[in-house]
Design an enzyme around this catalytic site. Structure first.
Site, short mmCIF file in Angstrom:
data_model
loop_
_atom_site.label_atom_id
_atom_site.label_comp_id
_atom_site.label_asym_id
_atom_site.label_seq_id
_atom_site.Cartn_x
_atom_site.Cartn_y
_atom_site.Cartn_z
N SER A 560 0.30 -0.75 -0.92
CA SER A 560 0.93 -1.57 0.11
C SER A 560 1.61 -0.65 1.13
O SER A 560 0.95 0.16 1.76
CB SER A 560 1.90 -2.57 -0.52
OG SER A 560 2.27 -3.57 0.40
N ASP A 645 -5.80 -11.19 0.37
CA ASP A 645 -4.46 -10.60 0.48
C ASP A 645 -3.69 -11.24 1.63
O ASP A 645 -4.16 -11.27 2.76
CB ASP A 645 -4.58 -9.09 0.70
CG ASP A 645 -3.28 -8.34 0.41
OD1 ASP A 645 -2.21 -8.92 0.65
OD2 ASP A 645 -3.35 -7.20 -0.03
N HIS A 680 -3.02 -9.72 -2.87
CA HIS A 680 -2.22 -8.50 -2.85
C HIS A 680 -1.91 -7.97 -4.25
O HIS A 680 -1.85 -6.77 -4.47
CB HIS A 680 -0.90 -8.78 -2.11
CG HIS A 680 -0.19 -7.56 -1.65
ND1 HIS A 680 -0.70 -6.72 -0.68
CD2 HIS A 680 1.00 -7.03 -2.01
CE1 HIS A 680 0.14 -5.73 -0.46
NE2 HIS A 680 1.18 -5.88 -1.26
#
Length: 708
Positions: A560, A645, A680
């Site tokens: 991330s 995501d 995610h």
């Protein structure tokens, strides 16, 4: 006969050559088409050849992602058996028929358990006594049947213990549908509320439910609604709307159960409003109007709200209190003043005790204070590579504090601590199965690397005992370094699969987190963001200089915002690493931050800056990984993403990989894997997620020539 043999041999030779040629063709990496998109802002022109990927409905995009997945499969075919072995090895250490330590709330003991052979939890409760019959609230294994992805969250039981609200996401976009279950009959009520955060809060009447809606496009949590059971959700009353696009909003109930609380927050500023829980049709009252740069959070106890805040430049926060009928900041008085060397992170309030979670010199501290001033002390911890935090403590009237402890070498323990006597009771220590784990076989240490500007950067290390600092050890260096999020040194049974094969695992506590206090965060954001990247690089150099490893055996990993870190690092110092794993990486910083229709963008301005401002635009552009890919050698790389995501859109890593393929000058591996069913957080099942870890570990071990 000789002629026949020659013909056969010639045919076989031709066929073999043809097969080899086809094999070589098969493993050629996909080449993404280029469609030049002119992106002009502030008079600056950027050409994005892969902008066309910003559309998951485009069949060409799906085709490209699938071709990348096929290439990844072929390039890693030789490790598939090893991946399966790693998966089974990691799974074998986990107690499949495990359960949580029960906690008591409003007359019921609540627990979560897993059954052998199943991926998802079972949520249950027992009335008054742990010997009472178990009431299964949710068996998520049954609920998840037929779904590639399934997430149950936001469980919230009404005060009369008869109803439970819950949220379900089957896409992995973090858009939950809230429903309500009757715990007495097992019936799922007809009430259904779409596009929420999943969480909700009951008023004291056991029929009114407050919840948060998300903006359908940006996924920003921006509206609080009130739902009355038995009514259509389309008729729900809007009770609060957060109009500032840089803020999110949420709703919860105070530990005292006396108040429904609506919070609004951006990176730098917060605001709260409260409503008596027994008056759901009343009006919310603001505690203190928002002031840019002032953060605060509230806890209710007796006649006061206790307020954790950075008011008046209390950088590391302080604790204040105010009467419940006079809540604006001029009425706030100090309980624990600001200290330069202690970061005040959280509090837990009990009838006779105040428990303060602090951080000093990077280390977690749990401080116990009697309200009457008779006693004050810290729970003792004895090393520098541990994590300790308070756990679920729903009761006011108790002398028992529940907290959790683990370290890089010690599995997680859940501990009940008697604040009056100091007696500790270990309720549960994480079991590491398989019969091979002995914590005495491992050692950990904290070292300090010197950054280019002279700053000392702490690093937590763990490895098997007997390590020789000969420069030949493989090291996996991990970091995050954004949002003030601190990666504490924690135990992982999964990580043993690397440690037992000779790896050192290093957590670099770089600027951008809050490991060394709030200033540590401030020094790694906005116009100082590059400190995050250079800290990581300087830690790598230090590990090499001190002979822990060499550039031939050093690996980096981040996900991330940590994936942004990886993207910046491989542009700035690719020669330091043999391999890099970038998971769901945020790499197209400028384009994303200029597009306020993308989820989370507007709320990120205080972290990265607003590129509508020329200075921020230029600074972001100077480090944005996608914008700075150039013709140079890059390390071996594995990049992962999820099609759904909601935090880092799949197209960021997809575009990045395409550009890397076009420009990089080496023959190193560049692998890209898109989970076409996940978002995610990756796969939803606890064991399915291990397959993704096995893929990552096999990538690293393969580069080290370790095959078993």
């Amino acid at each position: 006969m000789k002629t026949l043999l020659f013909i056969l041999f010639g045919s076989l030779t031709f066929a073999t050559a043809q097969n080899n040629s086809e094999l070589k063709q098969e493993i050629l990496p996909p080449k993404a088409k280029k469609i030049a998109e002119k992106l002009e802002f502030h008079g600056d022109v950027r050409i994005d050849d892969y902008y066309w990927m910003n559309n998951r409905e485009n069949p060409d995009v799906i085709d490209y992602l699938k071709r990348e997945n096929e290439y990844n499969e072929k390039m890693t075919a030789h490790t598939k058996e090893f991946q399966e072995k790693l998966f089974e090895e990691m799974k074998s250490r986990i107690k499949e028929d495990d359960k949580s330590v029960p906690y008591k709330l409003n007359g019921y003991w609540y627990l979560t358990r897993f059954e052998k052979g199943y991926d998802y939890p079972i949520y249950s409760r027992k009335k008054e006594s742990l010997d009472a019959p178990e009431e299964v609230m949710f068996n998520v294994n049954e609920m998840a049947e037929g779904h590639d992805y399934y997430s149950l969250g936001g469980l919230n039981v009404s005060e009369d213990n008869k109803l439970v609200a819950f949220g379900v996401d089957t896409v992995s976009r973090r858009k939950y549908t809230i429903q309500v279950k009757n715990l007495e009959t097992g019936e799922i009520l007809s009430d259904k509320i779409d596009n929420t955060t999943g969480g909700s809060t009951w008023a004291s009447d056991n029929k009114t439910l407050f919840y948060t809606k998300k903006d359908d496009q940006t996924l920003r949590s921006f509206r609080i609604y009130k739902h009355v059971l038995g009514t259509d959700a389309s008729e729900d009353e809007l009770v609060y709307e957060e109009e500032d696009e840089t803020f999110n909003t949420y709703v919860y109930k105070s530990k005292s159960w006396d108040y429904i609380i609506i919070g609004s927050g951006s990176t730098l500023t917060t605001e709260y409003r409260v409503l008596k829980a027994d008056d759901p049709n009343g009006d919310f009252q603001v505690i203190q109007d928002r002031e840019r740069g002032m953060e605060y959070s509230i806890s209710h106890f007796g006649d006061h709200f206790y307020i954790l805040t950075n008011k008046n430049d209390a950088t590391n926060f302080k604790l204040m209190k105010t009467p419940i009928d006079a809540t604006s900041s001029e009425n706030w008085t100090d309980v624990i003043p600001h200290r330069e060397d202690f970061l005040l992170e959280d509090i837990d309030i009990f009838k006779e005790y105040l428990v303060v979670s602090e951080r000093n010199n990077g280390l977690n501290k749990i401080r116990i204070i009697r309200w009457d001033g008779d006693k004050e002390y810290y729970i003792p911890f004895d090393n520098e590579t541990y994590t300790a935090y308070t756990s679920i403590n729903p009761s006011f009237d108790t002398e028992i504090l529940r907290y959790t402890y683990n370290s890089l070498t010690t599995p997680t323990s859940v501990i009940d601590f008697n604040m009056k006597t100091g007696e500790k009771t270990v309720l549960k220590e994480q079991e590491v199965l398989g019969g091979k784990f002995d914590k005495d076989n491992y050692t950990s240490e904290r070292i300090w690397a010197t950054a280019a500007d002279g700053t000392k950067v702490p690093v937590s290390l763990v490895y098997r005992k007997g390590l020789e600092k000969n420069g030949e050890n493989p090291v996996l260096q991990y970091a995050y370094g954004s949002y003030g999020s601190t990666i504490d040194p924690y135990f992982s049974s999964v990580r043993l699969s690397l440690l037992d094969r000779g790896f050192i695992y290093a957590i670099a506590h770089i600027r951008g987190g809050e490991y060394l206090g709030r200033n540590w965060y401030e020094e790694g954001k906005l116009f100082r963001k590059k400190n995050t990247f250079t800290d990581f690089i300087d830690v790598s150099k230090y590990l090499i200089e001190e002979n822990y490893t060499s550039s031939d055996h050093l690996y980096a990993m981040g996900g991330s915002a940590g994936g942004l870190l990886m993207g910046a690092v491989v542009n700035m110092a690719p020669e330091l690493y043999n391999g890099v794993i970038a998971a769901v990486p945020f790499v197209d910083v400028v384009t994303t931050m200029l597009d306020d229709s993308i989820p989370l963008t507007t709320g990120e301005y205080d972290e990265w800056g607003n590129p509508n401002n020329l200075e921020y635009y230029e600074y972001m552009k100077s480090y944005s990984p996608y914008d700075n890919v150039k013709a140079q050698d890059y390390p071996n790389m594995l990049v992962t993403t999820g099609l759904h995501d909601s935090q880092v859109q799949y197209w960021e890593p997809a575009k990045w990989v395409a550009k890397l393929r076009d420009l990089k000058t080496d023959n190193n591996k560049l692998l890209f894997h898109t989970n076409m069913e996940a978002g995610h957080g990756g796969a939803s099942g606890r064991f399915e997620a291990l397959k993704e870890v096995a893929e990552e570990y096999a990538f690293l071990l393969d580069l080290e020539g370790i095959t078993e």
